[in-house]
Write a protein that holds these residues in place. Sequence first.
Motif, PDB file in Angstrom:
ATOM      1  N   PHE A   1       7.571  -1.584   8.861  1.00 31.87           N
ATOM      2  CA  PHE A   1       6.093  -1.557   8.667  1.00 31.87           C
ATOM      3  C   PHE A   1       5.930  -1.093   7.032  1.00 31.87           C
ATOM      4  CE2 PHE A   1       4.867  -1.674  12.985  1.00 31.87           C
ATOM      5  CZ  PHE A   1       4.085  -2.816  13.034  1.00 31.87           C
ATOM      6  N   ASP A   2       6.654  -0.217   6.591  1.00 32.94           N
ATOM      7  CA  ASP A   2       6.580   0.236   5.153  1.00 32.94           C
ATOM      8  C   ASP A   2       7.146  -1.046   4.287  1.00 32.94           C
ATOM      9  OD1 ASP A   2       5.772   2.808   5.865  1.00 32.94           O
ATOM     10  OD2 ASP A   2       7.625   3.820   5.743  1.00 32.94           O
ATOM     11  N   HIS A   3       8.297  -1.702   4.699  1.00 35.13           N
ATOM     12  CA  HIS A   3       8.372  -2.760   3.980  1.00 35.13           C
ATOM     13  C   HIS A   3       7.193  -3.819   3.828  1.00 35.13           C
ATOM     14  CE1 HIS A   3      11.668  -6.201   3.350  1.00 35.13           C
ATOM     15  NE2 HIS A   3      10.860  -5.902   2.441  1.00 35.13           N
ATOM     16  N   ALA A   4       6.465  -4.176   4.931  1.00 31.50           N
ATOM     17  CA  ALA A   4       5.354  -4.711   4.720  1.00 31.50           C
ATOM     18  C   ALA A   4       4.250  -4.273   3.947  1.00 31.50           C
ATOM     19  CB  ALA A   4       4.744  -5.197   6.262  1.00 31.50           C
ATOM     20  N   LEU A   5       3.923  -2.987   3.952  1.00 31.19           N
ATOM     21  CA  LEU A   5       3.145  -2.319   3.292  1.00 31.19           C
ATOM     22  C   LEU A   5       3.614  -2.356   1.700  1.00 31.19           C
ATOM     23  CD1 LEU A   5       2.055   0.925   5.177  1.00 31.19           C
ATOM     24  CD2 LEU A   5       0.646  -1.116   4.656  1.00 31.19           C
ATOM     25  N   VAL A   6       4.643  -2.482   1.379  1.00 26.80           N
ATOM     26  CA  VAL A   6       5.077  -2.239  -0.007  1.00 26.80           C
ATOM     27  C   VAL A   6       4.789  -3.714  -0.323  1.00 26.80           C
ATOM     28  CG1 VAL A   6       7.129  -2.348  -1.591  1.00 26.80           C
ATOM     29  CG2 VAL A   6       6.777  -0.638   0.179  1.00 26.80           C
ATOM     30  N   VAL A   7       5.128  -4.709   0.296  1.00 24.05           N
ATOM     31  CA  VAL A   7       4.921  -6.193  -0.114  1.00 24.05           C
ATOM     32  C   VAL A   7       3.545  -6.461  -0.167  1.00 24.05           C
ATOM     33  CG1 VAL A   7       5.184  -8.485   0.693  1.00 24.05           C
ATOM     34  CG2 VAL A   7       7.055  -7.010   0.686  1.00 24.05           C
ATOM     35  N   ARG A   8       2.587  -6.081   0.910  1.00 20.65           N
ATOM     36  CA  ARG A   8       1.365  -6.340   0.475  1.00 20.65           C
ATOM     37  C   ARG A   8       0.591  -5.605  -0.599  1.00 20.65           C
ATOM     38  NH1 ARG A   8      -2.892  -7.400   4.268  1.00 20.65           N
ATOM     39  NH2 ARG A   8      -1.535  -7.341   6.089  1.00 20.65           N
ATOM     40  N   ARG A   9       1.020  -4.524  -0.836  1.00 16.75           N
ATOM     41  CA  ARG A   9       0.481  -3.865  -2.232  1.00 16.75           C
ATOM     42  C   ARG A   9       0.852  -4.606  -3.388  1.00 16.75           C
ATOM     43  NH1 ARG A   9      -0.344   2.474  -3.075  1.00 16.75           N
ATOM     44  NH2 ARG A   9      -1.142   2.520  -5.122  1.00 16.75           N
ATOM     45  N   ALA A  10       2.140  -5.045  -3.473  1.00 16.88           N
ATOM     46  CA  ALA A  10       2.649  -5.837  -4.615  1.00 16.88           C
ATOM     47  C   ALA A  10       2.379  -7.151  -4.742  1.00 16.88           C
ATOM     48  CB  ALA A  10       4.254  -5.413  -4.670  1.00 16.88           C
ATOM     49  N   MET A  11       2.037  -7.723  -3.685  1.00 17.14           N
ATOM     50  CA  MET A  11       1.860  -9.395  -3.768  1.00 17.14           C
ATOM     51  C   MET A  11       0.841  -9.828  -2.752  1.00 17.14           C
ATOM     52  SD  MET A  11       5.595 -10.843  -2.502  1.00 17.14           S
ATOM     53  CE  MET A  11       5.040 -12.399  -1.687  1.00 17.14           C
ATOM     54  N   GLY A  12       0.509  -9.119  -1.976  1.00 15.53           N
ATOM     55  CA  GLY A  12      -0.482  -9.580  -1.001  1.00 15.53           C
ATOM     56  C   GLY A  12      -0.055 -10.626   0.028  1.00 15.53           C
TER      57      GLY A  12
END
Length: 282
Positions: A238-249
């Motif tokens: 989930f943290d991986h998904a959050l990092v990606v969401r924040r960096a590239m939506g």
Amino acid sequence: MNDSTTALDEPVTDAALTRPFTGASPYDAYVRASVLNSLQQPLTEAPDEMGFLVTTQVMELWFTLIVHEWRTARVAFAKDDLHAATDALTRSRRALTALGGAWAPIAALTPAQFNGFRAAFGQASGFQSAMYRHMEFLLGDKSAGLLRAHRGDRAVHEALAETYRDTSLYDEVLAYLHRQGLPVPRHVRERDVTRPYTGDPGVVEVWRHVYTGPPHHPHLALGELLTDIAELVTRWRFDHALVVRRAMGARPGSAGSAGLAWLERRAARPVFPELWEVRGDV
């Protein structure tokens, strides 16, 4: 000048610390620090690329340690050595905690910062990590398609194929519990281990027996240790998904992946599913 500065300026008097090395230092010969520190080769001038490279490489090292510990635990369960198995799982739990903390250097990348070096890694993508695939296969999350993707690298593919064909960590846990007198269903014990593991009502019953038994039973401690591991893996995903969401939506990922959508689907897949289901019945 204060006392702390004076102390720092004092000459080193321990001869062992100043004795010249013959070649590389013993530390470097053992840890291979010079090799590790030569592997960061940014392809752009973007100030955030170095942090991205180091973070990714550190995670690969944690993957390697976790895979090592899970393999050790799997072998120990096959030998009915619960002590050695739980020792290895406990070490892996500490490694998983460190793995989760490894996101920190890049967790707050803005889209502009990420775009400063994103084009440099071209078709590279985290889902191509062979060591992470070993982790997932050991958890029972097998995929012939994701194994096939590594055919271009013979050594990597052969090593991964062996993990794919072998029993998972959880398969060996259930086989161990059966040998200890718990009624793990035969169809679970004799299943095709190259198929993804999915929850089974009979295994829920096994864990219900454990969780409603004596409060200090070693199998209850095992269930909680496995739940810790499952939770840490899920948090990392989930943290991986959050990092990606924040960096590239929600933009598509590199190498043609679905990016955020793919990560969120993977994160939603339960690890050791019966250990979560049984909690609603105890």
